[in-house]
Design an enzyme around this catalytic site. Structure first.
Site, PDB file in Angstrom:
ATOM      1  N   TRP A  34      -1.260   1.293  -2.811  1.00  0.00           N
ATOM      2  CA  TRP A  34      -2.154   0.773  -1.760  1.00  0.00           C
ATOM      3  C   TRP A  34      -3.437   1.567  -1.697  1.00  0.00           C
ATOM      4  O   TRP A  34      -4.512   1.006  -1.465  1.00  0.00           O
ATOM      5  CB  TRP A  34      -1.430   0.706  -0.411  1.00  0.00           C
ATOM      6  CG  TRP A  34      -0.368  -0.361  -0.453  1.00  0.00           C
ATOM      7  CD1 TRP A  34       0.982  -0.173  -0.429  1.00  0.00           C
ATOM      8  CD2 TRP A  34      -0.577  -1.776  -0.609  1.00  0.00           C
ATOM      9  NE1 TRP A  34       1.618  -1.392  -0.544  1.00  0.00           N
ATOM     10  CE2 TRP A  34       0.693  -2.381  -0.657  1.00  0.00           C
ATOM     11  CE3 TRP A  34      -1.707  -2.586  -0.710  1.00  0.00           C
ATOM     12  CZ2 TRP A  34       0.870  -3.760  -0.804  1.00  0.00           C
ATOM     13  CZ3 TRP A  34      -1.542  -3.960  -0.851  1.00  0.00           C
ATOM     14  CH2 TRP A  34      -0.274  -4.536  -0.891  1.00  0.00           C
ATOM     15  N   ASP A  90      -5.049   3.807   6.745  1.00  0.00           N
ATOM     16  CA  ASP A  90      -4.299   2.561   6.627  1.00  0.00           C
ATOM     17  C   ASP A  90      -2.888   2.867   7.131  1.00  0.00           C
ATOM     18  O   ASP A  90      -2.109   3.527   6.458  1.00  0.00           O
ATOM     19  CB  ASP A  90      -4.276   2.119   5.156  1.00  0.00           C
ATOM     20  CG  ASP A  90      -3.419   0.875   4.925  1.00  0.00           C
ATOM     21  OD1 ASP A  90      -2.770   0.395   5.884  1.00  0.00           O
ATOM     22  OD2 ASP A  90      -3.385   0.394   3.777  1.00  0.00           O
ATOM     23  N   LYS A 146       4.710  -5.691   9.644  1.00  0.00           N
ATOM     24  CA  LYS A 146       5.825  -4.750   9.462  1.00  0.00           C
ATOM     25  C   LYS A 146       6.346  -4.301  10.831  1.00  0.00           C
ATOM     26  O   LYS A 146       7.435  -4.686  11.232  1.00  0.00           O
ATOM     27  CB  LYS A 146       5.388  -3.571   8.597  1.00  0.00           C
ATOM     28  CG  LYS A 146       4.998  -4.021   7.185  1.00  0.00           C
ATOM     29  CD  LYS A 146       3.758  -3.348   6.753  1.00  0.00           C
ATOM     30  CE  LYS A 146       3.110  -3.859   5.489  1.00  0.00           C
ATOM     31  NZ  LYS A 146       3.869  -4.466   4.448  1.00  0.00           N
TER      32      LYS A 146
HETATM   33  N1  PMP Z   1      -1.765  -1.488   2.889  1.00  0.00           N
HETATM   34  C1  PMP Z   1      -0.446  -1.242   2.956  1.00  0.00           C
HETATM   35  C2  PMP Z   1       0.005   0.162   3.164  1.00  0.00           C
HETATM   36  C3  PMP Z   1       0.471  -2.293   2.847  1.00  0.00           C
HETATM   37  O1  PMP Z   1       1.781  -2.048   2.897  1.00  0.00           O
HETATM   38  C4  PMP Z   1       0.007  -3.614   2.665  1.00  0.00           C
HETATM   39  C5  PMP Z   1       0.944  -4.799   2.566  1.00  0.00           C
HETATM   40  N2  PMP Z   1       2.198  -4.574   2.133  1.00  0.00           N
HETATM   41  C6  PMP Z   1      -1.360  -3.819   2.582  1.00  0.00           C
HETATM   42  C7  PMP Z   1      -2.221  -2.736   2.699  1.00  0.00           C
HETATM   43  C8  PMP Z   1      -1.915  -5.203   2.384  1.00  0.00           C
HETATM   44  O2  PMP Z   1      -1.729  -5.937   3.532  1.00  0.00           O
HETATM   45  P1  PMP Z   1      -2.079  -7.496   3.632  1.00  0.00           P
HETATM   46  O3  PMP Z   1      -1.247  -8.197   2.633  1.00  0.00           O
HETATM   47  O4  PMP Z   1      -1.718  -7.815   5.041  1.00  0.00           O
HETATM   48  O5  PMP Z   1      -3.532  -7.655   3.388  1.00  0.00           O
END
Ligand code: PMP
Length: 360
Positions: free
Chosen positions: A102, A172, A196
């Site tokens: 991420w 994040d 989540k």
């Molecule tokens: N950052 C993290 C730490 C995540 O776990 C996720 C999704 N699993 C995201 C970003 C991306 O999120 P989204 O699909 O809602 O854009």
């Protein structure tokens, strides 16, 4: 009705009382004769729902009064662009810490808007740890420092808050928000996708210090301009109303559990059940450095990967779903967010022991 133990990384399991209340209120919210889904976002009923959700979030996280809460769409992925678009403030570069999949996505996207310095990385150790703070090479002129507080795929979590001095810290927190108390005043901006620990997908929450608002790049889309959204109480356009309503119910549920200190104790106990067992056997492998292990996403491997399929099949037969690790890392991953009851983790550990006995 049968409910499974859902170990999905997100969208993820939600508290059952929340789902029941939403079901009860589906056709007629509090005598309004409407579902929340059908309400105008400008109507007094919905405005009350959103205001209550915000106020519960502020209470749970003890958000200081000089911070704004903004409800957006676009997910955490949109934040990868939103953050540099709003926070560069005329500066040339921003610092990012790379702790896994991420973080890498955030770094790549932010690179479209600014020069990005990777101030620290745990790539050399295959992202099995948070880089020790002594190794960080921070630029005092950076616009901000970005971290991923919990790497949902890798299962690496910060259990400390970096001190970035006068440079705003951006986190994040998609997969750890509301799982433990945090000192919001240590951050310039916190963002999280909802799916989540907050509620349904489609809602993104941003918590930002006042002085960082109002500096968007001229090309920033209006819906992603922090100032325009903050000035309009997140109603510059139609907010994700139903997701915000469910988030409010989740916040109420969290408060009834005793708030974040209580949920943290619960989360620590759940994760300990799994990690203690993983540490006691060589049949399974837990790859992450002990001090940086995630309390939310627990990755593990079977030493003999040829058994993966049988393991997953047996889990499914016992109503334990979504244990397959992310395709980029393989193996298994148990996501045990706030709403996963301890019974789910106990059932998983019992199954893992049973599987080890029959296949070890
Ligand atoms: N950052 C993290 C730490 C995540 O776990 C996720 C999704 N699993 C995201 C970003 C991306 O999120 P989204 O699909 O809602 O854009």
């Amino acid at each position: 009705m049968t409910r499974v133990f859902n170990f999905s990384a997100g969208p993820a399991t939600l508290p059952e009382p929340v789902l029941r209340q939403a079901a009860d209120e589906m056709l007629d919210w509090h005598g309004s004769g409407m579902s929340v889904m059908e309400m105008s976002h400008r109507g007094k009923e919905y405005i009350g729902i959103q205001a209550e959700a915000e106020s519960l979030l502020r209470e749970l996280m003890a958000i200081p009064s000089n911070y704004k809460v903004v409800f957006l769409q676009g997910g955490a992925i949109a934040q990868n662009a939103f953050v540099p678009m709003n926070l560069l403030r005329g500066k040339a570069s921003a610092d990012y810490v790379n702790t896994g999949e991420w973080s890498k996505k955030s770094i790549k996207e932010a690179g479209k808007y600014a020069r990005i310095r990777v101030a620290a990385s745990s790539e050399a150790s295959k992202f099995t740890e948070v880089p020790p703070f002594e190794t960080w090479e921070l630029d005092p002129d950076a616009a901000y420092v970005h971290i991923c507080a919990n790497e949902t795929i890798g299962g690496v979590q910060y259990h400390w808050t970096p001190d970035t001095g006068d440079v705003p810290l951006v986190a994040d927190m998609s997969s750890e928000i509301l799982s433990k108390p945090v000192d919001v005043s240590r951050y310039g901006l916190i963002y999280a996708g909802a799916q989540k620990n907050i509620g349904p997908a489609g809602l993104t929450i941003v918590i930002v210090r006042d002085d960082l608002i109002g500096h968007a790049l001229p090309t920033t889309p209006s819906v992603f301009d922090l100032k325009q959204q903050a000035d309009n109480d997140s109603m510059l356009n139609t907010p994700p109303t139903y997701a915000i309503y469910i988030a409010g119910l989740v916040f109420k549920w969290l408060k009834a559990q005793g708030g974040l200190p209580a949920i943290e104790r619960h989360n620590v106990a759940k994760a300990a059940l799994l990690y203690d067992y993983l540490d006691s056997t060589s049949f399974y492998v837990a790859p992450i450095a002990k001090e940086d292990r995630s309390l939310m996403n627990v990755p593990f491997k079977l030493r003999d990967e040829s058994l993966d399929e049988a393991f997953l099949k047996g889990a499914q037969q016992r109503s334990m779903l979504q244990l397959k690790g992310h395709r980029s890392v393989g193996g298994m991953r148990a996501s045990i967010y706030n709403a996963m009851p301890i019974e789910g983790v106990k059932a998983l550990v019992a199954y893992m022991k049973e599987f080890e006995k029959s296949h070890g």
